[in-house]
Design a protein around this motif. Structure first.
Motif: not given
Ligand code: ATP
Ligand code: MG
Length: 600
Positions: A136-159
């Motif tokens: 989906a397009p980017m959406r604004p969120v309330a958060r403190i400065s910095g970055t969070t990267i959440e990775v889920r289901d690693l390799f879900f599309n490369t069995p």
């Protein structure tokens, strides 16, 4: 197999997945890339959460500078980076990242949520992707400065990749190792990793690197390691190297950093191995945490897909520095190390705790037994016996290294136990010495020096010794005559099955000469061609030293024992025998008191 098909341009998603194959091997590689990005973003706090029961899902949050909204999609496309602009900048790159490949690679093989805010903006922005495609397009969120990267289901599309993942506990071990490695890369960053209820924290410790080393490498390593430091301006080498008796069966306690980047480098590991060559058991590995700071232009970091290898432009010089520094630190006889400690010499940049208080480096000399004075005189007067034992020694018993109170580091001999151990007392408490092991090291170091300086003293035999040898031995003796001569023997063939020896190295004393020569010849047969020359010679000298040393069960007089202690204090590497076993241990008065529950 040949296929007759037209050439096509691959889809970007597939290109990314192929690139991911090199960069993202397992969850731990994702974690490494994300933590490095956090470091590059100037974060001083990095928090990691790993999903319990699903190692393919993890989140990394940092308090770094964040990514401006208009750069977010670039951050997720290949070959886009804020870290370099030109070849010239690549050559001097000081950041962990520089390829602009990590994020798009990870995104292409997982479900990834990126949320970030820069300080200057009031809101943050969030983007969700699946297999690298924005959902989906980017959406604004309330958060403190910095970055969070959440990775889920690693390799879900490369069995195929997913199949290579190991058990959860194995993957978790890899994740924890990445955190430890990166915790040593940046001492100043607070790092926390949580998995369910288990939380491990490494508190930022710019001023107290000792604490970080202790937390990451363990107390034992910390207490049994020696600080090293060398700084020539162009290169700064520092860190801790494990005492030879603190060796490992695996290579797992070996940490090397070049400009804060954790790397493995065959040349450096070879230099370290060589430095320990003489003091480690076969098959044991040294432990170390070594840091090299060098002008980034003098290393090439762009030689390996996961950036875990580097190439030094002046490899040979770096090799020599590492080898020489480590060798000299671990070879120093205890007395010299003690002196250094007293003068506060051995204090690297970090000021590591000045070494441990472990058995091999007692630091405080507080207990002063009374009746030592008369012993000292005795030692001085017994030169004759001393040189008898040690075969015409060059060491000065007068110059024995003493502590602040005039007591030698290894103390004064009290008695001998079952003909095997010398018991001595110093101001710290009790010293136990393995007599044969200690003498073997001393003889070995003397033989090595004599060979290196071509000053091997030989002793002509009044009556030449003849002995029977196999035809193979006779042939080998002839073939290797140069080596044998350089070791101080005059050996020749009498007939097809008899050898005759006319002079022997003086250091060998009254040893069973034919036995030594049989052993040397059999060593020569096994080592022939298999080793470098100096290694080969050393192993021959080691065999000779073993024969030429006081046997267990030989009774020594007190002055002879004291003489041995004094020479040990002066001899390189005398804290271990030629096989890496300790030659002596210290038991402090506190420990003894503890055994008897005394005084508490
Ligand atoms: N945690 C972060 N905080 C701020 N900016 C980030 C963060 N992670 C990534 N970025 C930005 O996104 C860009 C792309 O990141 P990515 O990891 O893909 O490439 P890189 O770090 O430049 O190079 P490499 O592929 O060698 O890691 C970075 O250059 C950086 O500008
Ligand atoms: Mg990166």
């Amino acid at each position: 197999m040949t296929i007759n098909r037209p050439i096509i341009q691959l889809e970007p998603q597939l290109v990314n997945q192929i690139a991911a194959g090199e960069i993202v091997e397992r969850p731990a590689s994702v974690l490494k890339e994300l933590m490095e990005n956090a470091f590059d973003a100037g974060a001083d706090k990095v928090a990691i959460t790993v999903e319990e029961g699903d190692v393919g899902s993890l989140t990394v949050t940092d308090n770094g500078r964040g990514i401006p909204k208009e750069e977010i999609s670039l951050a997720l496309s290949r070959h886009a980076t804020s870290k370099i602009k030109s070849m010239e900048e690549l050559e001097g790159v000081a950041t962990m990242g520089f390829r602009g490949e990590a994020l798009p690679s990870i995104a292409s093989v997982s479900r990834l949520k990126l949320s970030t805010r820069i300080d200057e903006e009031k809101t943050g922005w969030e983007l969700n992707l699946e297999g690298g495609e924005a959902l989906a397009p980017m959406r604004p969120v309330a958060r403190i400065s910095g970055t969070t990267i959440e990775v889920r289901d690693l390799f879900f599309n490369t069995p195929a990749r997913r199949k290579f993942l190991r058990s959860e506990s194995t993957e978790v071990r890899h994740l924890e190792e990445v955190v430890r490695r990166l915790a040593l890369s940046r001492f100043d960053v607070d790092i926390e990793i949580a998995r369910g209820k288990k939380i491990t924290r490494y508190k930022g410790a710019a001023e107290s690197p000792q604490r970080r080393i202790r937390e990451v490498c363990g107390r034992e390593f910390f207490e049994q390691s020696l600080p090293i430091e060398f700084n020539s301006g162009a290169i700064h080498l520092y860190g801790w190297v494990g005492h030879p008796t603190f060796s490992r069966s695996q290579r797992n306690l070996q940490y090397l950093y070049v400009n804060d980047r954790n790397v493995s480098d065959r040349m450096i590991s070879h230099a370290v191995r060589r430095a320990y060559q003489d003091v480690l058991y076969h098959g044991r590995h040294p432990a170390y945490a070594l840091f090299i700071d060098i002008d980034p232009k003098r290393v090439d970091v762009n030689v390996h897909p996961t950036k875990s290898e580097i190439r030094f432009r002046e490899g040979r010089a770096v090799y020599d520095i590492v080898f020489n520094e480590i060798e000299s630190v671990i070879s120093q006889p205890l007395s010299k190390r003690r002196e250094g400690e007293r003068e506060g010499e051995s204090t690297p940049r970090f000021n590591p705790a000045g070494g441990g208080k472990g058995a091999f480096r007692p630091t405080s000399m507080h207990h002063t037994p009374g009746a030592q004075g008369h012993l000292k005189l005795e030692v001085r007067e017994e030169r004759a016996l001393y040189s008898d034992l040690l075969g015409g020694s060059d060491a000065e018993s007068d110059s024995a290294q003493t502590d602040g109170e005039g007591i030698p580091v290894l103390g004064y001999a009290l008695t001998q136990l079952h003909g095997v151990y010398i018991l001595a007392q110093n101001s710290e408490g009790l010293i136990l010495v393995d007599m044969h092991a200690a003498h073997e090291r001393i003889t070995y170091e003397r033989l090595k020096r004599a060979t290196a300086e071509s000053t091997m003293q030989v002793q002509p035999l009044l009556v030449p010794i003849t002995f029977r040898a196999s035809p193979a031995e006779v042939a080998l003796a002839e073939e290797q005559i140069e080596v044998i001569t350089s070791l101080g023997f005059d050996l020749s063939q009498l007939d097809q099955q008899t050898l005759v020896v006319r002079h022997v190295p003086a250091l060998l004393g009254d040893t069973d000469i034919p036995l030594v020569l049989h052993d040397l010849l059999s060593d020569l047969a096994t080592h022939e061609m298999t080793q470098e020359v100096d290694k080969r010679i050393n192993s021959l000298l080691s065999t000779m030293a073993c024969h030429g040393s006081v046997r267990a069960n030989r009774d020594l007089t007190i002055p002879e024992m004291n003489a041995l202690l004094r020479v040990m204090e002066e001899t390189d590497k005398s804290d271990q025998c030629n096989h890496g076993r300790p030659t002596w241990i210290q038991v402090s008065m506190e420990e003894l008191d503890g055994w008897f529950s005394r005084g508490r």
